[in-house]
Structures are given as C-alpha cells and as structure tokens.
Design an enzyme around this catalytic site. Structure first.
Site, PDB file in Angstrom:
ATOM      1  N   GLY A 208      73.852 -56.940 -23.302  1.00 42.02           N
ATOM      2  CA  GLY A 208      74.162 -56.058 -24.518  1.00 42.02           C
ATOM      3  C   GLY A 208      74.272 -54.701 -24.328  1.00 42.02           C
ATOM      4  O   GLY A 208      74.263 -54.446 -23.092  1.00 42.02           O
ATOM      5  N   ASN A 209      74.342 -53.720 -25.198  1.00 40.25           N
ATOM      6  CA  ASN A 209      74.073 -52.328 -24.940  1.00 40.25           C
ATOM      7  C   ASN A 209      73.410 -51.712 -26.132  1.00 40.25           C
ATOM      8  O   ASN A 209      73.028 -52.361 -26.940  1.00 40.25           O
ATOM      9  CB  ASN A 209      75.519 -51.802 -24.634  1.00 40.25           C
ATOM     10  N   ARG A 210      73.227 -50.375 -25.982  1.00 41.23           N
ATOM     11  CA  ARG A 210      72.340 -49.683 -26.817  1.00 41.23           C
ATOM     12  C   ARG A 210      72.941 -49.173 -28.171  1.00 41.23           C
ATOM     13  O   ARG A 210      72.515 -48.324 -28.907  1.00 41.23           O
ATOM     14  CB  ARG A 210      71.231 -48.558 -26.141  1.00 41.23           C
ATOM     15  N   ALA A 276      81.185 -50.755 -29.312  1.00 44.88           N
ATOM     16  CA  ALA A 276      80.822 -50.945 -28.032  1.00 44.88           C
ATOM     17  C   ALA A 276      80.801 -52.288 -27.386  1.00 44.88           C
ATOM     18  O   ALA A 276      79.785 -53.020 -27.456  1.00 44.88           O
ATOM     19  CB  ALA A 276      79.542 -50.100 -27.523  1.00 44.88           C
TER      20      ALA A 276
END
Ligand code: CTP
Length: 402
Positions: A208-210, A276
C-alpha cells in the site's frame, strides 16, 4: 455577498494597522456589520476613535469597561461573528495563537470563535522568515486558519521582501470571494477518486502507500458545496467523507477502483483522479496467512491498470479530466508528460521536496498545469484552502470550454 455578514476585524500592533480603517469602510459599504477588536499596542498605530467612527461601533480591547464595570463578553463576540479577520497579525500574536495563549481580549475572542478565521501576518522580512515564525504559521494553517500571504515589496524597515500586508482592497476581496454563494456546478456530476489502494498478498498483508485521502475528500466536499453531485471512489482511509451531495463508493484494490471509476466517469461531466493508486499488485494472493518460515523473499508483482490513462482514452468531447502527479525530480516536466500521455485537461502537481506537501499532512503546496501550457504555482495552504484553489481552476476550465 457580504450583506448582513458579521465580521470581527482584529488589529494587532504592526505599522500596517493604519490601513485598516479603509478595510472597515469597504466592508461597511458592502453591507457587513463590523466590530473592531484591537490590542493595546495596535492603538499606537491607529486610533480607536478612527475605527469606531468608520465601523459605527465602539472598539473593544478590554474585558470590561473601567468606568461602569460592564462586561465585554469575548464568548458572545466569538459566537456572533460570521468571520474573523486578523490584520495586521504580528509575530507575537501569531505565536500566542499557535499555543492557545489567551492573555488579552482579542486572543480570547479568537479562541471562542467557531467561524472561519483569516490571518494576514505582517512583519519585517527576517522575523517573517525566522524558523519559529514559519513553524507557528504552519501550525495555524494546519488548524484550518485561512492564510492571506503577505506580499513582497518595500517594508517600513527599509528592507525588501515578503512581510508586507496585502492592501485593504485585497483583504476585502479575499473575504468577498469566501462568502460568494454560487453553485456553478449545480446539475453537474463529478467522479472523484481519493485515498490509497491496498493490494493483498495474503489474508492479512498488503502492498500500500501512506495516502490519507485528505486532499481528495477536501476536494469532493468543496465540489459538493458548489452544487455538484459527487461520486467519491474511496480507498481505505480513516478520514470522514460523509457530506451532503457526496455518494461514497468504498474500494480496496486498484482493480476495484478501476471498475468503479470507469463506470462512474462514463456518466460524469468531470473526473478527478486524486487517489494514490498502487502501481504494482502481487501476482498471487492467498486466502490464508503466509507463515514466516515460508519466507517473503519473492513477492512477485505485476503492474496495475493505469486507471487515469484509461479514462483519458474514453473521454468524450463534453467531459473534463483532471489528474494529480506526485513527483520528486524534474517535477513540472514530468507532470507535463503525464498530462499529455493521459489526455488530461489539467494536472495538479505535488512535489515531495516541498515541506508540508503530500501524504498525511493537513497542508499542501501545489502547482497547476493546464493543457494550454498555463502553469500556476500556489503557496503552502491547508488542504481545504488548496481545494478552493483547484475549484477556481476548474471554474476557469469550464468557462473556457463553454
Ligand atoms: N493513476 C491511476 N492509475 C494508476 C496509477 C496512477 O489512475 N495505476 C493516476 C493517479 O490517480 C494520478 C495520476 O495517475 O492522478 C498520476 O499518478 P502518479 O503516481 O503521479 O504517476 P504514475 O502514472 O503512477 O507514474 P509514476 O509513478 O511513474 O510517476
């Protein structure tokens, strides 16, 4: 726009205070009710008599009237106001605001208010650029105060640079724009995506990403406030996106997001990909939890579908499409390439090199590039204020298309 609006004008001790009677006059002429609150030091730069005369109201500085003991209620005044504007705002008062200090009447009014607060910091060049001043300013922006950046120019000290208060006409325009009630997106349908995607490789773990989704959600709310019906395709976030005029479509993976966005964009006037989206997804995923003895040395990944590029291909002549770009190097050049490659009308660029911009923060600093080559750079602002800037760019795109 300002007819009947209740405005508290807070003045602190800066030389630009001498310009504030003009702001009060402009507000009064537009039909606003104005009450002026001053710090003691501000009175050295402009007299209470002048301000009482132009506002038609007594000027307030003290908690009570020393002659008859009548109480000036800071709480009532804070609740009375539809907006507070602090101009000029000194480094001293700004520092106190950033730390909740309430040692004068003006500061207690600010703490008691529930309305939007506009701040116009004004000071000398070096004071303005000092790290502690910038940190305090950052804190105010994060708290949601509307920042009216000082202009550059000749300062009273003889130095030149940022620190000069915006002219009264500009401060007035700022307030007027804020209260402008127009629903220019009424009847329009907008697809917005926001948040990260999560690409699972076993029952509990994912790539995933932040992304917090804050920027996309702020944008969706700003669009809905202007009358649009917003379909918000939202990755897994903790941020609250419930709002009148917004329908939320929760998704988890890039593949799910692709399906939802493609379907919703086909019936939309405008599409905005603020999500994102993960660029890679595991080739294989299992329904059970991989034991650590089995090892995680090789998680084979494949590219996800570029959703925005797909929307760009499907775009019809009546539709507008906007993307975001997160860059670390050759920012403008890379964003311009994305705009062309994905057939966009506009791209919003975040540079990870800018402090306070990007993932997880409450602030953002953007540049906007348009298909016609126009480039606009904006200051660091709260994500709500950035959403307003993006909205005004969308307005001009729509006017150009009409
Ligand atoms: N995007 C998308 N689908 C993907 C990846 C990105 O729709 N699989 C969208 C994002 O929502 C954003 C835009 O494309 O609006 C640009 O995303 P960004 O991550 O900056 O660029 P990429 O195209 O992924 O390229 P790179 O990561 O190489 O910079």
């Amino acid at each position: 726009m300002l007819q009947g609006k209740k405005i508290v004008v807070g003045i602190t001790g800066g030389i630009a205070a001498y310009k504030i009677p003009l702001l009060v006059r402009l507000l009064k002429k537009e039909g606003a009710e104005v009450k002026v609150v001053m710090t003691d030091f501000a009175k050295s730069f402009v007299t209470p008599l002048t301000l009482a005369t132009v506002s038609g109201e007594p000027v307030l500085s003290e908690f009570f009237n020393k002659d008859d003991g009548t109480w000036n209620s800071h709480v009532e005044l804070g609740l009375w106001a539809d907006a507070l504007i602090l101009a000029p705002l000194t480094a001293n008062t700004m520092a106190k605001m950033a730390h909740g200090i309430a040692d004068n009447f003006l500061l207690t009014v600010i703490l008691s208010s529930r309305c939007p607060v506009f701040v116009a910091p004004t000071m000398d060049l070096d004071m303005f650029q000092h790290r502690v001043t910038q940190e305090n300013l950052q804190k105010l922006i994060e708290l949601g105060y509307h920042y009216i950046a000082p202009g550059e120019g000749f300062l009273a000290s003889g130095l030149e640079g940022p620190g000069r208060m915006k002219e009264p006409e500009e401060l007035f325009q700022f307030l007027k724009d804020y209260f402008e009630e127009d629903e220019f997106l009424k009847g329009k349908r907008v697809m917005v995506s926001a948040g990260p995607t999560q690409e699972p490789f076993d029952a509990v773990r994912y790539i995933g990403n932040r992304s917090s989704g804050k920027m996309g959600i702020a944008l969706a709310k700003a669009l809905a406030k202007k009358g649009a019906h917003v379909d918000l395709v939202l990755g897994p976030v903790s941020e609250d996106a419930q709002f009148p005029g917004i329908t939320v479509y929760p998704v988890e993976t890039a593949a799910e997001m692709a399906v939802a966005c493609t379907k919703l964009f086909s019936g939309a006037d405008l599409g905005i990909m603020a999500a994102a989206v993960a660029d890679f997804t595991p080739v294989q995923t299992t329904g059970s939890k991989i034991k650590k003895e089995a090892g995680f040395h090789n998680i084979e990944v494949k590219a996800t579908e570029d959703i925005l590029a797909g929307l760009g291909k499907a775009k019809q002549p009546g539709q507008l499409l906007i993307g975001f770009a997160l860059e670390t190097d050759d920012e403008v050049e890379n964003a311009r390439k994305k705009l062309e490659r994905k057939n966009l009308d506009m791209i919003v660029l975040n540079s990870l090199k800018d402090v306070g911009a990007g993932f997880g923060t409450n602030t953002n600093k953007i540049s906007v590039l348009k298909k016609d080559g126009a480039l606009h750079n904006y200051d660091l602002k709260s994500k709500d204020a950035v959403a307003e800037d993006i909205l005004s760019e969308i307005r001009s795109l729509m006017e150009e298309k009409a």
